[in-house]
Write a protein that holds these residues in place. Sequence first.
Motif, PDB file in Angstrom:
ATOM      1  N   ALA A   1       0.841  -1.214   0.000  1.00  0.00           N
ATOM      2  CA  ALA A   1       0.000   0.000   0.000  1.00  0.00           C
ATOM      3  C   ALA A   1       0.870   1.257   0.000  1.00  0.00           C
ATOM      4  O   ALA A   1       0.537   2.248  -0.653  1.00  0.00           O
ATOM      5  N   ASP A   2       1.987   1.208   0.743  1.00  0.00           N
ATOM      6  CA  ASP A   2       2.916   2.344   0.756  1.00  0.00           C
ATOM      7  C   ASP A   2       3.434   2.622  -0.654  1.00  0.00           C
ATOM      8  O   ASP A   2       3.530   3.771  -1.083  1.00  0.00           O
TER       9      ASP A   2
ATOM     10  N   ARG B   1      13.616  22.802  -3.397  1.00  0.00           N
ATOM     11  CA  ARG B   1      14.187  22.163  -2.210  1.00  0.00           C
ATOM     12  C   ARG B   1      15.522  21.520  -2.563  1.00  0.00           C
ATOM     13  O   ARG B   1      15.620  20.757  -3.521  1.00  0.00           O
TER      14      ARG B   1
ATOM     15  N   HIS C   1       8.804  21.086  -4.224  1.00  0.00           N
ATOM     16  CA  HIS C   1      10.064  20.503  -3.746  1.00  0.00           C
ATOM     17  C   HIS C   1      11.053  20.293  -4.886  1.00  0.00           C
ATOM     18  O   HIS C   1      12.256  20.422  -4.696  1.00  0.00           O
ATOM     19  N   LYS C   2      10.523  19.942  -6.052  1.00  0.00           N
ATOM     20  CA  LYS C   2      11.442  19.644  -7.163  1.00  0.00           C
ATOM     21  C   LYS C   2      12.308  20.852  -7.513  1.00  0.00           C
ATOM     22  O   LYS C   2      13.524  20.741  -7.517  1.00  0.00           O
TER      23      LYS C   2
ATOM     24  N   GLU D   1       5.603  11.163 -11.467  1.00  0.00           N
ATOM     25  CA  GLU D   1       4.738  11.896 -12.398  1.00  0.00           C
ATOM     26  C   GLU D   1       4.247  10.983 -13.514  1.00  0.00           C
ATOM     27  O   GLU D   1       3.097  11.051 -13.933  1.00  0.00           O
TER      28      GLU D   1
ATOM     29  N   PRO E   1       6.090   6.904   3.077  1.00  0.00           N
ATOM     30  CA  PRO E   1       5.308   6.579   4.281  1.00  0.00           C
ATOM     31  C   PRO E   1       5.434   7.641   5.384  1.00  0.00           C
ATOM     32  O   PRO E   1       4.584   7.713   6.262  1.00  0.00           O
TER      33      PRO E   1
ATOM     34  N   GLU F   1      -4.619   2.413 -11.881  1.00  0.00           N
ATOM     35  CA  GLU F   1      -4.212   1.989 -10.542  1.00  0.00           C
ATOM     36  C   GLU F   1      -3.770   0.525 -10.523  1.00  0.00           C
ATOM     37  O   GLU F   1      -2.847   0.145  -9.799  1.00  0.00           O
TER      38      GLU F   1
ATOM     39  N   MET G   1      -6.033  13.398  -2.605  1.00  0.00           N
ATOM     40  CA  MET G   1      -4.685  13.072  -2.130  1.00  0.00           C
ATOM     41  C   MET G   1      -3.632  13.316  -3.214  1.00  0.00           C
ATOM     42  O   MET G   1      -2.544  13.821  -2.942  1.00  0.00           O
ATOM     43  N   LYS G   2      -3.990  12.946  -4.439  1.00  0.00           N
ATOM     44  CA  LYS G   2      -3.035  13.103  -5.537  1.00  0.00           C
ATOM     45  C   LYS G   2      -2.722  14.580  -5.774  1.00  0.00           C
ATOM     46  O   LYS G   2      -1.570  14.945  -6.022  1.00  0.00           O
TER      47      LYS G   2
ATOM     48  N   PHE H   1       4.013  10.504  -2.157  1.00  0.00           N
ATOM     49  CA  PHE H   1       4.275  10.557  -0.720  1.00  0.00           C
ATOM     50  C   PHE H   1       4.981   9.291  -0.241  1.00  0.00           C
ATOM     51  O   PHE H   1       4.535   8.179  -0.512  1.00  0.00           O
TER      52      PHE H   1
ATOM     53  N   THR I   1       1.381   6.937  -6.698  1.00  0.00           N
ATOM     54  CA  THR I   1       0.209   7.734  -7.055  1.00  0.00           C
ATOM     55  C   THR I   1       0.395   9.199  -6.707  1.00  0.00           C
ATOM     56  O   THR I   1       0.158  10.081  -7.528  1.00  0.00           O
ATOM     57  N   SER I   2       0.814   9.472  -5.459  1.00  0.00           N
ATOM     58  CA  SER I   2       0.870  10.860  -4.987  1.00  0.00           C
ATOM     59  C   SER I   2       2.299  11.330  -4.756  1.00  0.00           C
ATOM     60  O   SER I   2       2.528  12.523  -4.538  1.00  0.00           O
TER      61      SER I   2
ATOM     62  N   ALA J   1       0.728   4.105  -2.908  1.00  0.00           N
ATOM     63  CA  ALA J   1       0.511   5.515  -2.564  1.00  0.00           C
ATOM     64  C   ALA J   1       1.663   6.370  -3.090  1.00  0.00           C
ATOM     65  O   ALA J   1       1.452   7.467  -3.611  1.00  0.00           O
TER      66      ALA J   1
ATOM     67  N   LYS K   1      -5.024   5.029   2.264  1.00  0.00           N
ATOM     68  CA  LYS K   1      -4.385   3.715   2.064  1.00  0.00           C
ATOM     69  C   LYS K   1      -5.183   2.586   2.688  1.00  0.00           C
ATOM     70  O   LYS K   1      -4.877   1.420   2.460  1.00  0.00           O
TER      71      LYS K   1
ATOM     72  N   SER L   1       1.938   7.993 -12.035  1.00  0.00           N
ATOM     73  CA  SER L   1       0.638   8.435 -11.535  1.00  0.00           C
ATOM     74  C   SER L   1      -0.386   8.522 -12.667  1.00  0.00           C
ATOM     75  O   SER L   1      -1.582   8.633 -12.406  1.00  0.00           O
TER      76      SER L   1
ATOM     77  N   SER M   1       7.890  14.064   0.224  1.00  0.00           N
ATOM     78  CA  SER M   1       7.568  13.826  -1.185  1.00  0.00           C
ATOM     79  C   SER M   1       8.795  13.330  -1.933  1.00  0.00           C
ATOM     80  O   SER M   1       9.927  13.612  -1.548  1.00  0.00           O
ATOM     81  N   ALA M   2       8.530  12.570  -2.994  1.00  0.00           N
ATOM     82  CA  ALA M   2       9.594  11.987  -3.801  1.00  0.00           C
ATOM     83  C   ALA M   2      10.527  13.088  -4.289  1.00  0.00           C
ATOM     84  O   ALA M   2      10.085  14.181  -4.617  1.00  0.00           O
TER      85      ALA M   2
ATOM     86  N   GLY N   1      -0.284  15.669  -3.115  1.00  0.00           N
ATOM     87  CA  GLY N   1       1.038  15.111  -3.423  1.00  0.00           C
ATOM     88  C   GLY N   1       1.710  15.834  -4.573  1.00  0.00           C
ATOM     89  O   GLY N   1       2.896  16.161  -4.510  1.00  0.00           O
TER      90      GLY N   1
ATOM     91  N   GLU O   1      10.138  12.513 -11.077  1.00  0.00           N
ATOM     92  CA  GLU O   1       9.709  12.410 -12.477  1.00  0.00           C
ATOM     93  C   GLU O   1       9.044  11.066 -12.725  1.00  0.00           C
ATOM     94  O   GLU O   1       8.056  10.957 -13.443  1.00  0.00           O
TER      95      GLU O   1
END
Lengths: 297, 158
Positions: free
Chosen positions: A247-248, B154, B150-151, A273, A259, A280, B139-140, A257, A254-255, A251, B56, A276, A263-264, B143, A270
């Motif tokens: 699930a992590d 940061r 951040h890209k 991006e 855990p 799914e 949520m997306k 994020f 997708t977003s 997620a 989740k 996503s 953020s990535a 994110g 990239e």
Amino acid sequence: MRWVLRVGVVLAVLAAGLGWVLTRPASLPDTFAAGHVPDPDNGALIFHAGGCASCHTAPEAETDSAALPILAGGLPFVTEFGTFYAPNISPDLDQGIGEWSAQGFARAVTLGVSPQGQHYYPAFPYAAYQRATPGDVIDLFAYIQTLPPSEVENRPHDVGFPFNIRRGLGLWKRLFVAEDFVVATDNPVVQRGRYLAEGLAHCAECHTSRNALGGLDRTGWMAGAPNPSGKGTIPNITPAALEWSEADLIAYFTSGFTPDYDSAGGEMAEVVENLSQLPEADRAAIAAYVKALPAIP
Amino acid sequence: MRLSSLAMTTLGVTAVTVAAFAASHANPALEGAVKARNAQMGMISYHTGLLGSMAKGETPYDAATATAAAENLAAAASMNRAVLWIAGTEQGAVAGSRAKAEIWSDAAGFEEKAIGLETAAAAMVEAAGTDLEALRGAMKGVGDACGACHKPYRGPQN
């Protein structure tokens, strides 16, 4: 003594001939994707799965997932073999690939050979893309043809001797391009994830270390590697090191994020991006594949 | 000879220590701004985490909890930037900062990304109380907004 010389000459000619044969750029059979009706909508998904825009859009281009990507090229790849520049693959007739045939495109993507019959450098991840199905490759071409053209000229690679002899890449391919999948599995979900991760998404290109000649080390599959940018390392994503749940991972894909709700970062932002924009079920399949990787410390 | 090299080493270590001390205590106002920003990021991440664990399926969906989390997220996202993102607080200048200098050289771009998070957080306030499906959809957006800022703005983790 003359016979020694004669034998030597004959052997040298044979060796050169053998080398010529072994380094010959391959061609696709005429039956490649025969009867397949191109589907640009599926091609768009293949485009995202393959991460094409991440390397082929101009480095200064603003990433806006709502706009159509302009595949003008120009992103530099600094390696120990030289600096490579991503080419223009927009459908422009002069500077891009607008004049290419679907067969020529498929030869480039799956065999790493240009329409002029030259080997491409493996900065272009054909060692992974060659696992794509013929139908997906043809669909990808159909989608790229719908994107806006760019007249930006290609920048020649900056590569010194002996790596500037492209013919030598024929041997590199014989040594390091293997058609088979790396991870064995009977699970259809993991198989789908493997198709995406080992093929189109070319995860191993960064997450697996390389030998001195730049070939991937299949015994350290996805077990991390030095960062090609020179700073830090790309993490080991096998279960020996990665503690994220399925699930992590979904997620994250997708977003973006983690855990910890960071953020990535870096290149992975990239990748997120791109991922996503997949269904799914495909993100879930890649997550299942990652969890099924053999643990390598 | 040995004494003098010892003296040199001591001198060197002292110099480095003083320099480090000076860098980290150069300006309490700048340091305070960085601490406050990092706390703000912590607030954003905590509340996003509450929403994310529902998305989740790790915790059961609860409309009231989700709304509370989303409202705090939106509040944290819309704090006035004028007193937080002050000049001279980029990575390297103040300990604990990962802010890139581009935040100030490209202030308009940074502002646009910051407003992007405000917008995404506002959408989350709407979605969080609606149902789980709406929350997962929003949520997306959150994110994307985090990553979009951040890209470019940061710096790397040290």
